[in-house]
Design a protein around this motif. Structure first.
Motif, PDB file in Angstrom:
ATOM      1  N   TYR A 242       0.836  -1.203   0.000  1.00 52.21           N
ATOM      2  CA  TYR A 242       0.000   0.000   0.000  1.00 52.21           C
ATOM      3  C   TYR A 242       0.878   1.263   0.000  1.00 52.21           C
ATOM      4  O   TYR A 242       0.634   2.201  -0.770  1.00 52.21           O
ATOM      5  N   ILE A 243       1.917   1.261   0.840  1.00 51.35           N
ATOM      6  CA  ILE A 243       2.829   2.412   0.911  1.00 51.35           C
ATOM      7  C   ILE A 243       3.578   2.585  -0.405  1.00 51.35           C
ATOM      8  O   ILE A 243       3.741   3.693  -0.916  1.00 51.35           O
ATOM      9  N   ALA A 244       4.030   1.453  -0.993  1.00 49.09           N
ATOM     10  CA  ALA A 244       4.761   1.505  -2.263  1.00 49.09           C
ATOM     11  C   ALA A 244       3.899   2.109  -3.361  1.00 49.09           C
ATOM     12  O   ALA A 244       4.371   2.927  -4.167  1.00 49.09           O
ATOM     13  N   SER A 245       2.608   1.726  -3.393  1.00 52.50           N
ATOM     14  CA  SER A 245       1.708   2.255  -4.431  1.00 52.50           C
ATOM     15  C   SER A 245       1.468   3.753  -4.236  1.00 52.50           C
ATOM     16  O   SER A 245       1.387   4.507  -5.214  1.00 52.50           O
ATOM     17  N   ILE A 246       1.358   4.183  -2.965  1.00 51.95           N
ATOM     18  CA  ILE A 246       1.166   5.614  -2.680  1.00 51.95           C
ATOM     19  C   ILE A 246       2.378   6.416  -3.126  1.00 51.95           C
ATOM     20  O   ILE A 246       2.251   7.483  -3.743  1.00 51.95           O
ATOM     21  N   LEU A 247       3.578   5.917  -2.821  1.00 47.40           N
ATOM     22  CA  LEU A 247       4.807   6.620  -3.206  1.00 47.40           C
ATOM     23  C   LEU A 247       4.943   6.710  -4.723  1.00 47.40           C
ATOM     24  O   LEU A 247       5.377   7.728  -5.268  1.00 47.40           O
ATOM     25  N   SER A 252       4.460  10.072  -9.584  1.00 48.59           N
ATOM     26  CA  SER A 252       3.834  10.349 -10.874  1.00 48.59           C
ATOM     27  C   SER A 252       3.128  11.704 -10.866  1.00 48.59           C
ATOM     28  O   SER A 252       3.239  12.492 -11.817  1.00 48.59           O
ATOM     29  N   LEU A 253       2.401  11.979  -9.767  1.00 47.56           N
ATOM     30  CA  LEU A 253       1.696  13.253  -9.656  1.00 47.56           C
ATOM     31  C   LEU A 253       2.666  14.430  -9.588  1.00 47.56           C
ATOM     32  O   LEU A 253       2.400  15.505 -10.146  1.00 47.56           O
ATOM     33  N   ASN A 259       5.441  19.303 -14.865  1.00 44.58           N
ATOM     34  CA  ASN A 259       5.189  19.552 -16.290  1.00 44.58           C
ATOM     35  C   ASN A 259       4.141  20.642 -16.485  1.00 44.58           C
ATOM     36  O   ASN A 259       4.290  21.537 -17.327  1.00 44.58           O
ATOM     37  N   ILE A 260       3.059  20.572 -15.673  1.00 48.31           N
ATOM     38  CA  ILE A 260       2.006  21.595 -15.757  1.00 48.31           C
ATOM     39  C   ILE A 260       2.561  22.957 -15.367  1.00 48.31           C
ATOM     40  O   ILE A 260       2.289  23.978 -16.016  1.00 48.31           O
ATOM     41  N   LYS A 261       3.348  22.944 -14.288  1.00 44.30           N
ATOM     42  CA  LYS A 261       3.923  24.195 -13.787  1.00 44.30           C
ATOM     43  C   LYS A 261       4.821  24.834 -14.842  1.00 44.30           C
ATOM     44  O   LYS A 261       4.796  26.044 -15.056  1.00 44.30           O
ATOM     45  N   PHE A 262       5.595  23.997 -15.533  1.00 44.54           N
ATOM     46  CA  PHE A 262       6.504  24.562 -16.536  1.00 44.54           C
ATOM     47  C   PHE A 262       5.737  25.039 -17.771  1.00 44.54           C
ATOM     48  O   PHE A 262       6.100  26.048 -18.380  1.00 44.54           O
ATOM     49  N   GLU A 263       4.670  24.317 -18.138  1.00 42.05           N
ATOM     50  CA  GLU A 263       3.859  24.761 -19.267  1.00 42.05           C
ATOM     51  C   GLU A 263       3.262  26.134 -18.981  1.00 42.05           C
ATOM     52  O   GLU A 263       3.246  27.009 -19.847  1.00 42.05           O
TER      53      GLU A 263
END
Length: 394
Positions: A242-247, A252-253, A259-263
């Motif tokens: 569960y912790i691995a999936s959250i990390l 990814s987020l 990427n959004i910030k740089f755009e």
């Protein structure tokens, strides 16, 4: 300090801490917190809680039995650990120091490389297996030569008299030792390794807990797992996944956010900022120099570096720095026409020294970083910038 004609207190020696307890009589209480051997005398250090002490007083001496047992658990476990280390890692393992207290133990030993996870698990498993055998712990006083012939291990560098005390645990451990021990290995209860690391060239250290200390550690970790399982409505055994999936999701987020910030950065203000940065360029030794601090993640600095190198033209040396989340980053870029004469890696090393960090990279783009964010202002100093550029000449 207090000296008695005889005492049940163990004086600190051989890596084992002293007993604690009290000395008392009618109208007298002294709490003893340390005991040391000075020549042939045993000196008890403590605090008088009640009454007065006089030479010749008849007193009772009483050790803290629970603490003595905790120390003994750790000490007997240390002997078992050494025998297991020699079995798992090899006969080259020798004791290089130890410390035994009521809360934990540490054991230093000769070994040439780090212990891998499989070996660590094997060592811990074997020690606990021998604890469960509940072997007798037998101390014997014998002649030094007889002890050596029996194969008992001696502590390197320690001086021994003609008579020595040898402590045997089962049929697998025999050591010269004057410390306090249990009667049976099973009294240790549980043995847990808490850390393993290097302390010197060819010397490693294992730290561990036993008995009550081990129980408290297991209890704390289990409580944490249980609380987490209840809070997030998952089975305890599924917590690591569960912790691995959250990390992974967070990583990814974070990437998407950058990427959004740089755009947005490019869309709304990159052209203005780039032109503004270029307009501030200085000249050093015939080269254009741009030095800007933009407190954003290093990924954004990299994209900004690409953009500014593209727009700045030739003959340009660029410093982009950032103080972000308590850390400092500096990107050093040079335009392609300067690569034959200048090396950004050499400049990064000079910057790393300046900001008390480390640096490296490629000839045209390098990076330095540290935990010191206050030093970044030096990259606005013309003399400092000139020194860095001079250092970049290859």
């Amino acid at each position: 300090g207090i000296i008695l004609d005889k005492t049940p207190f163990y004086a600190e020696q051989g890596g084992q801490v002293a007993d604690q307890g009290k000395i008392y009589s009618s109208g007298l209480i002294v709490e003893i917190y340390d005991v040391k051997k000075i020549s042939d005398a045993v000196l008890h250090s403590g605090k008088v809680i009640k009454g007065k002490l006089r030479v010749g007083d008849r007193v009772s001496a009483e050790i803290d039995v629970e603490k003595r047992l905790d120390i003994a658990r750790n000490h007997t476990a240390t002997h078992i650990l050494q025998s297991v280390l020699r079995e798992v890692l090899g006969g080259h393992v020798e004791q290089a120091g130890s410390w035994v207290g009521p809360d934990s133990l540490r054991f230093d030993f000769t070994h040439f490389k780090a212990i891998d996870q499989e070996q660590m698990e094997r060592i811990e498993e074997l020690v606990n297996s021998r604890i469960r055998r509940n072997d007798k712990v037998i101390p014997r006083v014998m002649g030094k030569s007889e002890a050596q012939k029996s194969g008992a291990l001696a502590f390197f560098g320690e001086k021994y008299g003609d008579k020595v005390r040898v402590v045997n645990v089962g049929d697998y451990s025999g050591e010269f030792c004057g410390g306090t021990h249990l009667e049976q290995s099973g009294q240790i209860g549980l043995f847990l390794i808490t850390s393993e690391f290097s302390v010197a060239q060819g010397v490693r250290r294992i730290e561990a807990v036993t008995g009550r200390g081990a129980y408290m550690k297991v209890r704390k970790l289990y409580s944490m797992c249980k609380d987490m399982a209840e809070k997030y409505k998952i089975h305890e055994e599924k917590i690591p996944g569960y912790i691995a999936s959250i990390l992974e999701r967070a990583k990814s987020l974070e990437k998407d956010l950058i990427n959004i910030k740089f755009e947005n950065f490019k869309k709304f203000c990159s052209v203005t900022l780039i032109e503004d940065s270029i307009s501030k360029e200085k000249q050093f030794g015939g080269k254009k120099v741009i030095s800007e601090q933009i407190d954003e993640p290093v990924e954004i600095l990299r994209q900004y570096m690409d953009a500014i190198r593209e727009r700045s033209g030739k003959n340009t040396f660029i410093f982009l720095s950032s103080a972000y989340e308590g850390k400092s980053f500096v990107l050093i870029g040079i335009t392609g026409d300067l690569v034959k004469d200048l090396d950004a890696v050499l400049a990064a090393r000079q910057v790393a020294e300046l900001i008390e960090g480390s640096g490296g990279g490629k000839r045209d783009l390098a990076q330095a970083g540290s935990k010191n964010t206050q030093k970044l202002k030096l990259l606005k100093d013309p003399e400092t910038l000139n020194k860095i550029i001079e250092a970049a000449k290859s």
